[in-house]
Design a protein around this motif. Structure first.
Motif, mmCIF file in Angstrom:
data_model
loop_
_atom_site.group_PDB
_atom_site.id
_atom_site.type_symbol
_atom_site.label_atom_id
_atom_site.label_comp_id
_atom_site.label_asym_id
_atom_site.label_seq_id
_atom_site.Cartn_x
_atom_site.Cartn_y
_atom_site.Cartn_z
ATOM 1 N N GLY A 5 35.745 7.101 15.816
ATOM 2 C CA GLY A 5 34.834 7.735 14.874
ATOM 3 C C GLY A 5 34.084 8.889 15.496
ATOM 4 N N ASN A 6 32.908 9.224 14.904
ATOM 5 C CA ASN A 6 32.151 10.367 15.403
ATOM 6 C C ASN A 6 31.150 9.982 16.488
ATOM 7 O OD1 ASN A 6 30.100 9.054 14.026
ATOM 8 N ND2 ASN A 6 30.127 10.480 12.275
ATOM 9 N N ASN A 7 31.188 8.708 16.953
ATOM 10 C CA ASN A 7 30.315 8.310 18.058
ATOM 11 C C ASN A 7 31.017 8.440 19.399
ATOM 12 O OD1 ASN A 7 32.109 6.260 17.538
ATOM 13 N ND2 ASN A 7 30.681 4.611 18.088
ATOM 14 N N CYS A 8 32.090 9.200 19.465
ATOM 15 C CA CYS A 8 32.793 9.436 20.728
ATOM 16 C C CYS A 8 33.118 10.918 20.841
ATOM 17 C CB CYS A 8 34.065 8.588 20.821
ATOM 18 S SG CYS A 8 35.385 9.149 19.743
ATOM 19 N N HIS A 9 33.408 11.339 22.052
ATOM 20 C CA HIS A 9 33.798 12.718 22.327
ATOM 21 C C HIS A 9 35.328 12.773 22.421
ATOM 22 C CE1 HIS A 9 34.096 16.687 24.092
ATOM 23 N NE2 HIS A 9 34.755 16.174 25.116
ATOM 24 N N ILE A 10 35.953 13.528 21.523
ATOM 25 C CA ILE A 10 37.408 13.690 21.543
ATOM 26 C C ILE A 10 37.750 14.783 22.553
ATOM 27 C CG2 ILE A 10 39.458 14.255 20.190
ATOM 28 C CD1 ILE A 10 38.172 11.613 19.440
ATOM 29 N N PHE A 11 38.437 14.404 23.612
ATOM 30 C CA PHE A 11 38.757 15.379 24.652
ATOM 31 C C PHE A 11 40.244 15.729 24.697
ATOM 32 C CE2 PHE A 11 39.089 11.216 26.654
ATOM 33 C CZ PHE A 11 40.289 11.297 27.345
ATOM 34 N N GLU A 12 41.081 15.059 23.892
ATOM 35 C CA GLU A 12 42.511 15.377 23.922
ATOM 36 C C GLU A 12 43.148 14.889 22.626
ATOM 37 O OE1 GLU A 12 46.050 14.979 27.139
ATOM 38 O OE2 GLU A 12 45.162 13.085 26.495
ATOM 39 N N GLU A 13 44.045 15.718 22.076
ATOM 40 C CA GLU A 13 44.859 15.327 20.938
ATOM 41 C C GLU A 13 46.324 15.361 21.351
ATOM 42 O OE1 GLU A 13 44.058 17.643 17.500
ATOM 43 O OE2 GLU A 13 42.156 16.646 17.065
ATOM 44 N N THR A 14 47.041 14.311 21.002
ATOM 45 C CA THR A 14 48.433 14.172 21.453
ATOM 46 C C THR A 14 49.404 15.003 20.649
ATOM 47 O OG1 THR A 14 48.872 12.286 20.001
ATOM 48 C CG2 THR A 14 47.933 11.814 22.162
ATOM 49 N N GLY A 15 49.001 15.461 19.459
ATOM 50 C CA GLY A 15 49.937 16.154 18.594
ATOM 51 C C GLY A 15 50.636 15.239 17.608
ATOM 52 N N ARG A 16 50.508 13.934 17.803
ATOM 53 C CA ARG A 16 51.106 12.977 16.877
ATOM 54 C C ARG A 16 50.190 12.782 15.675
ATOM 55 N NH1 ARG A 16 51.737 7.572 19.728
ATOM 56 N NH2 ARG A 16 52.860 7.016 17.838
ATOM 57 N N ARG A 32 46.431 10.876 9.760
ATOM 58 C CA ARG A 32 45.435 10.961 10.823
ATOM 59 C C ARG A 32 46.096 11.345 12.134
ATOM 60 N NH1 ARG A 32 40.844 11.784 8.236
ATOM 61 N NH2 ARG A 32 40.477 10.206 6.606
ATOM 62 N N ARG A 33 45.317 12.056 12.958
ATOM 63 C CA ARG A 33 45.817 12.483 14.262
ATOM 64 C C ARG A 33 45.552 11.417 15.311
ATOM 65 N NH1 ARG A 33 43.941 18.859 14.627
ATOM 66 N NH2 ARG A 33 45.085 19.574 12.770
ATOM 67 N N VAL A 34 46.415 11.372 16.303
ATOM 68 C CA VAL A 34 46.248 10.457 17.423
ATOM 69 C C VAL A 34 45.587 11.226 18.565
ATOM 70 C CG1 VAL A 34 47.426 8.948 19.066
ATOM 71 C CG2 VAL A 34 48.272 9.145 16.720
ATOM 72 N N ALA A 35 44.495 10.673 19.092
ATOM 73 C CA ALA A 35 43.704 11.408 20.080
ATOM 74 C C ALA A 35 43.192 10.452 21.157
ATOM 75 C CB ALA A 35 42.535 12.117 19.398
ATOM 76 N N SER A 36 42.561 11.036 22.184
ATOM 77 C CA SER A 36 41.889 10.288 23.242
ATOM 78 C C SER A 36 40.402 10.620 23.173
ATOM 79 C CB SER A 36 42.450 10.660 24.620
ATOM 80 O OG SER A 36 43.811 10.310 24.718
#
Length: 1262
Positions: A5-16, A32-36
């Motif tokens: 959710g929005n309580n984390c910092h998204i630092f990478e998106e896999t492209g999936r 939805r996108r898959v991210a880290s």
């Protein structure tokens, strides 16, 4: 899968991206996108900030909380104890907590809190300062690679293995049920989730939040939606343009010439350098074009141990293997350094999906295993004492053999074994092997998906003399000094940097060096310098490699078997022996097919069923033996085969004397023994004339067989069994001057060269030149003074644009799509020799779809029968042509491409293929399924004899006549037969757009002109005439004769062949290469003329086609004579006469009662046959039988079994009243035209007149 959710910092998106379904599938899905993401956790005990990292989560930005499944954390070795402390007896700090292990293996505990019945961790969004603070501890709760697959069957398989292998019981002693209800499982899936939520003391929406979130994350639906993963992108081969010849590569890598050519075809050599003299340092250090991609595959590994320390103080090497044939070797000082080799592998090649290894301590523990886990690579440990299950064992054996042969042949010091081993492994990974799974590519290509560049490997051979540029040398010393090539550098310099052995015995790394020139090789002073160099190296590094230094990895050498004379002895009768007690197959070595290749394995044991009983029973006849065996292969695989299959392959691999033979893959090495004839004694003088010594004495070649083994074989044996392969090897390795080769190799090489040149020069079709590129098409137009090819290209591009969805410059290709190159191809259509351009996709560049790709078409025999039925029932026949047939069907394949110059302003843009474009593997099937659904919708049913004949019962309103109406489909050509055929086509036109003006009376169908004619008896019938095709073909031949030879076709001809001409005994000179290509094309034209109905030339065309292997001048002249005959009689046609023949049935009465001989036989009718409608059809068959001299009586005994079968099959049909048979004179038998070369004259004219009609014009024929 985790939700971020929005309580984390998204630092990478896999492209999936993944489609997430709501609790009700009818409500649709959301992408939805898959991210880290990264969370900040404030430790309540220490007050320190800890960063928690979650990989592979669904990013939903509008949510104020995040979710993570315990299963996903456990897969990353995070301990998840989600049972609350108050429900635990004697709770500890480990209960109701997450336990993550630091690098020093000390645990870090994150206690879980409760909100209602949901466990959660109080986290927040980290600040920018915290994210950049490298001193903060970081813990990864889930792994980043490989892709998280919650729907994978691997987990259920592992669980089922434990259930099958153990009797799991509850604490009360009762067996735990395996039939837990689906409802309870779904309830557990919802409850067992750990929620990472923003810690807010006053959170009034928590219950609503959980109610909204839990249905979205339904385990079954989400797993199904995420069961999609990536594949390696397709590759495109770029041919070499840098001067590296196949001969040089074959010599440097010690591989066959044919394999070297194929390797150059599927690799690039962008870094191959010229050899300036004097040298200058000129190579850039930018090597971005040589980087490798990350890989996804299973890999095997094992450790090699040497008895001698190398110059680099290495005693071990870690070998990595990916079947088939990819190898990588890293030398190391001790076994504990294996993890460093693993790091190098990750950096150089990539991270495999699974690493398979034995139970060695340095591999299954410590840094090696930790690095595998950190990289997301699964670990699989093989069973103890089963070395054959690790494929690295077999690779190590062959690598040691290759290394030994190279070092022995080059006379290099033994202490350089590690350099040679690494080079041999790299070469093995970049060579095209004869393996079905590789599909003509190198192992490196199939592993990484990229076309490899072999510049750093191919230019020099192991321990080759080189000269390198010494910058430190001062005048008058020469700056170009001698050295030995040891292979490419690793981790030093740029991509083209290599290891060079200098005169002091040290290894230096240089990118500026060259091979010796011819003058330097022959100069006596230079030879003395090289000799002094070798003496100095021997003093520093020790002696060179000898064959006896590595006996355990020697290539086997088999002695010729000679049978001893022994006394006769008695054996028991076969019937007295228990075949199961004395098993002849056990421990036998046999070559069998497995996974598309032939491998030699050992029959290890009998196969048993679930109760332990042996399967099958023996029999004295091997074909009836049904025993089942398990065969073990050298690579660790096992497969089951029946006894008759084993026996069949054992016999097929033996000659008539019973000696076993194995198919050769290629020649890998050679050696010259002391008994070989020296060059100075290569010739003898007899009566003043010089003759070469015809001997092969003293030479042996190392052969790699199809089963993967290698052995030394004598040159005398291989020269007889594989002369072409031996000759190519001799040419590639400069052995043609040796006495054992020079007396026979040049002749074999000339034959091979002629065949290769002839094969690649097929440039015409139907005698018309075919372009290969758009540029060449325009050049042909200029030469011909027209624009037929240009118009064809423009017409195709106007029609095919609908198949492409052009992406914007900022749009990305969706995940899961494969790249494919599209390009125009050119052809000549047989109906009127139309110029045809077709935009096609390179279907060979992508994987074969999982669905069936075969698409059938209606046969020409069905067309003829249907037209005969139309005349018999007085039905209307109409035809039409579907416009851009394939493009009407949507494609189910996921393909993208890059627009070429044919697209005009869109050149270079990316595009998605949305229609069944020609060239896609599933286009034919997609179109056929599409039009088949339409036919079923219109009420038609597919014929069981020909699925592309569609039939529907109809009643003619005029007379109430019941019959079947037909629709025949040959891709885009449609033929309708009924009393209202035009209306039937208009119904199809509603769903498939037809070409303008194509709907109406048939004119051309499948290359033949169709029209209704009136026979002499005033009966109307349908005619199939190839006249237009024949006349066009004759005109093309006349133009060719005039242009190439200044001649014309002969005018006076009476038959297809000159009198008494026999192609099989023609001894005229052989044709030139361009003439051979033209001869091939004309044989194809004549074959199609026969197929269209000109049966009168079938025997002549067949006899000429049998001479394709070595066509001669007389054969080409016979082709011209055939065309002269066709020009004289161009309008021979087949007419499908519906008239019932007037047959005198008395000639079929042979006085025999066949029903008494065969009994009360009746015609077998299929149970699901359609109801017979319409008039009956009577057929006459003429046969030219080679047993006609036998008496046709029930008790006849025929000499040939095939004749006997046909004879009794026909007589049985006579007995059941299905057919009648009678004898006819050879002079009157039309079948003779298909079996005999009949010269022109009255007999030929009489026979042909019984088959073909000749048109007079105005619809009448004679």
């Amino acid at each position: 899968m985790a939700v971020l959710g929005n309580n984390c910092h998204i630092f990478e998106e896999t492209g999936r991206t993944i489609n997430v379904f709501l609790y009700d599938p009818k409500l649709g899905s959301t992408e939805r996108r898959v991210a880290s993401g990264c969370f900040a956790y404030d430790d309540p005990k220490t007050g320190q900030v800890v960063l928690l990292i979650v990989h592979q989560g669904l990013h939903i930005p509008h949510l104020s909380y995040s979710l993570i499944p315990p299963f996903q954390m456990r897969e990353n070795d995070v301990v998840v104890n989600d049972r609350p402390k108050f429900q635990t007896r004697n709770p500890t700090e480990d209960d109701h907590a997450l336990i993550v292990h630091r690098e020093d293996s000390s645990p870090y505990r994150i206690p879980l809190l409760l909100r209602g019945t949901t466990s959660y961790v109080a986290v927040r969004r980290p600040t920018a300062v915290e994210i950049g603070d490298e001193d903060l501890e970081r813990f990864e709760l889930t792994y980043s690679t490989p892709d998280w697959e919650p729907g994978s069957l691997r987990y259920s398989s592992l669980e089922e293995q434990l259930l099958e292998g153990n009797s799991l019981r509850s604490t009360t002693g009762n067996m735990i049920s395996n039939t837990t209800s689906k409802t309870s499982v779904q309830r557990l899936n919802v409850v067992k989730r750990c929620v990472i939520s923003t810690y807010e003391r006053d959170h009034s929406q928590s219950s609503a939040m959980l109610a909204n979130i839990s249905p979205i994350l339904c385990g079954d639906l989400l797993a199904q939606a995420m069961n999609e993963r990536y594949r390696v992108a397709a590759f495109q081969v770029t041919p070499s343009a840098h001067g590296l010849s196949a001969e040089t590569l074959a010599k440097n890598w010690n591989i066959p010439m044919e394999r070297a050519k194929r390797t150059l075809a599927v690799t690039t050599q962008r870094g191959i350098r010229s050899r300036p003299n004097p040298m200058v340092q000129r190579f850039k250090t930018n090597d971005r074009m040589f980087r490798y991609n990350r890989l996804t595959t299973n890999m095997f590994t094992d450790t090699l141990e040497s008895g001698l320390k190398s110059v680099r103080q290495n005693k071990y090497a870690q070998i990595f293997v990916v079947p088939p044939n990819w190898t990588k070797a890293y030398a190391m000082k001790r076994k504990g350094d294996a993890h460093h080799c693993l790091s190098s592998l990750f950096h150089d090649i990539g991270v495999p999906e699974k690493m398979v290894m034995d139970g060695a301590k340095e591999q299954v523990q410590g840094e090696f295993r930790r690095k595998l886990k950190d990289a997301g690579c699964h670990v699989h440990v093989t069973e103890p004492h089963t070395p054959w299950s690790d494929r690295a064992e077999l690779a190590i054996r062959e690598l040691k053999r290759k290394t030994r042969r190279q070092m022995t042949a080059s006379h290099c010091p033994k202490r350089l074994w590690d350099d040679c081993l690494e080079l041999m492994a790299d070469i093995n990974a970049h060579v095209v092997h004869d393996n079905f799974d590789l599909d003509g590519q190198t192992p490196h290509t199939m592993l990484t998906g990229n076309t490899p560049d072999i510049s750093h490997l191919a230019e020099f051979g192991w321990y080759q003399w080189v000269k390198w540029f010494d910058e430190t040398a001062n005048l008058p010393d020469d700056q170009e000094v001698y050295g030995r090539y040891l292979g490419p550098s690793r981790g030093v310099g740029n991509f083209m940097c290599a290891k060079i052995l200098n005169k002091t015995g040290h290894t230096i790394h240089r990118s500026t060096f060259r091979a010796l020139s011819r003058e330097e090789e022959d100069d006596p002073k230079e030879k003395e310098k090289r000799k002094a160099f070798d003496q100095k190296i021997e003093q520093v590094l020790g002696p060179d490699m000898r064959p006896e230094d590595m006996p355990e990895c020697d290539t086997p050498e088999y002695e010729r078997y000679e049978e001893d004379e022994t006394a006769a002895f008695n054996v028991d009768d076969r019937d007295d022996i228990d075949q199961d007690a004395i098993d002849m197959y056990l421990k036998a070595e046999v070559t069998l097919p497995i996974a598309g290749e032939m491998l030699t394995g050992n029959v290890s044991r009998r196969k048993r069923d679930a109760d332990g009983n042996l399967i099958g029973k023996s029999a004295s006849n091997p074909i009836m033996d049904i025993r089942m065996y398990v065969v073990s292969f050298p690579d660790g695989r096992e497969a089951e085969y029946s006894a008759n299959i084993i026996a069949e392959n054992m016999l097929s691999m033996c000659n008539p004397e019973g000696n076993q033979f194995i198919l050769m893959k290629h020649i890998t090495d050679h050696k010259k023994e002391g008994t070989a004839i020296p060059k100075e004694d290569a010739y003898v003088w007899i009566k003043g004339r010089k003759y070469p010594r015809k001997t092969t004495k003293g030479w042996k070649l190392c052969v790699e067989w199809k089963d993967g083994t290698t052995s030394w074989e004598s040159l005398s044996a291989l020269k007889e069994s594989n002369p072409v392969e031996v000759a190519e090897y001799a040419v590639a390795h400069n052995l043609t001057e040796e006495p054992a080769f020079n007396w026979w190799v040049p002749y074999t090489d000339a034959i091979v060269s002629a065949v290769n040149n002839r094969y690649w020069k097929r440039t015409h079709k139907y005698g018309i030149r075919i372009p290969k590129t758009v540029k060449e098409a325009f050049e042909i137009d200029r030469e011909n003074g027209d624009n037929r090819w240009a118009e064809s290209i423009q017409k195709e591009m106007n029609a095919v644009r609908v198949a492409f969805r052009i992406l914007g410059e900022d749009q990305k290709v969706p995940p899961g799509y494969q790249y494919m190159k599209c390009h125009p191809v050119f052809d000549i259509k047989f109906d009127g020799f139309r110029f045809k351009t077709r935009m096609v996709a390179g279907g060979h560049m992508v994987e074969t779809p999982s669905f069936m790709t075969y698409a059938s078409v209606v046969s020409r025999d069905t067309v003829r029968i249907a037209l005969l039925t139309a005349a018999l029932h007085d039905l209307s026949v109409k035809a039409t042509d579907v416009q851009n047939a394939y493009l009407t069907a949507p494609t189910t394949e996921k393909i993208w491409t890059i627009c070429g110059p044919e697209f005009g302003p869109d050149e270079g843009k990316k595009a998605i293929i949305v229609r069944a474009l020609y060239g896609l593997k599933g286009s034919g099937a997609s179109y056929r399924n599409h039009i088949s659904n339409c036919m079923r919708h219109l009420g038609y049913e597919s014929c069981k004899a020909d699925p592309d004949l569609w039939m529907k019962p109809r009643t003619r309103p005029d007379d109430g006549f019941e019959y079947y109406s037909y629709v025949l489909i040959y891709v885009d050509d449609i033929l309708a037969i009924s009393h209202e055929a035009m209306e039937d086509l208009q119904k199809i036109d509603y769903y498939f757009k037809m070409k303008e003006g194509s709907m109406g009376d048939p004119d051309i169908y499948l290359g033949s002109k169709i029209r209704k004619v009136t026979l002499p008896n005033r009966v109307e019938a349908w005619m199939l005439s190839p006249t237009k095709y024949v006349m066009e073909a004759v005109k093309n031949v006349e133009r060719y004769l005039e242009k190439e030879y200044g001649q014309k076709l002969p005018k006076r001809v009476s038959g297809p062949f000159p009198t008494d001409y026999r192609p099989e005994i023609d001894i005229t000179p052989e044709l030139k290469d361009d003439e051979v290509s033209y001869f091939y094309s004309q044989i194809g034209v004549l074959r199609w003329i026969v197929e269209l109905g000109r049966i009168d030339i079938i025997t002549e065309v067949s006899s000429l086609a049998s001479c394709l292997a070595l066509p001669r001048r007389g054969h080409l002249e016979a082709v011209f004579h055939l065309y002269a005959y066709l020009r004289k009689k161009p309008n021979g046609t087949i007419i499908l006469d519906p008239t019932y023949p007037d047959i005198d049935l008395r000639q079929f009465n042979d006085g025999a009662d066949w029903s008494n001989f065969y009994g009360n036989v009746t015609e077998a009718l299929p149970p699901n046959m359609p109801k017979p409608l319409g008039k009956p059809l009577v057929m006459r068959l003429f046969v030219d039988s080679d047993h006609a001299a036998d008496k046709l009586k029930p008790e006849s005994t025929l000499k040939k079994k095939s004749n006997s079968i046909c004879y009794h099959f026909c007589r049985e049909a006579i007995a059941m009243g299905e057919a009648m048979a009678a004898h006819i004179r050879s002079e009157d038998n039309p079948a003779d035209i298909c079996t005999k070369l009949i010269p022109g004259g009255m007999k030929r004219d009489r026979i042909v007149s019984n088959i073909l009609y000749y048109s007079k014009g105005s619809g009448d024929v004679s």
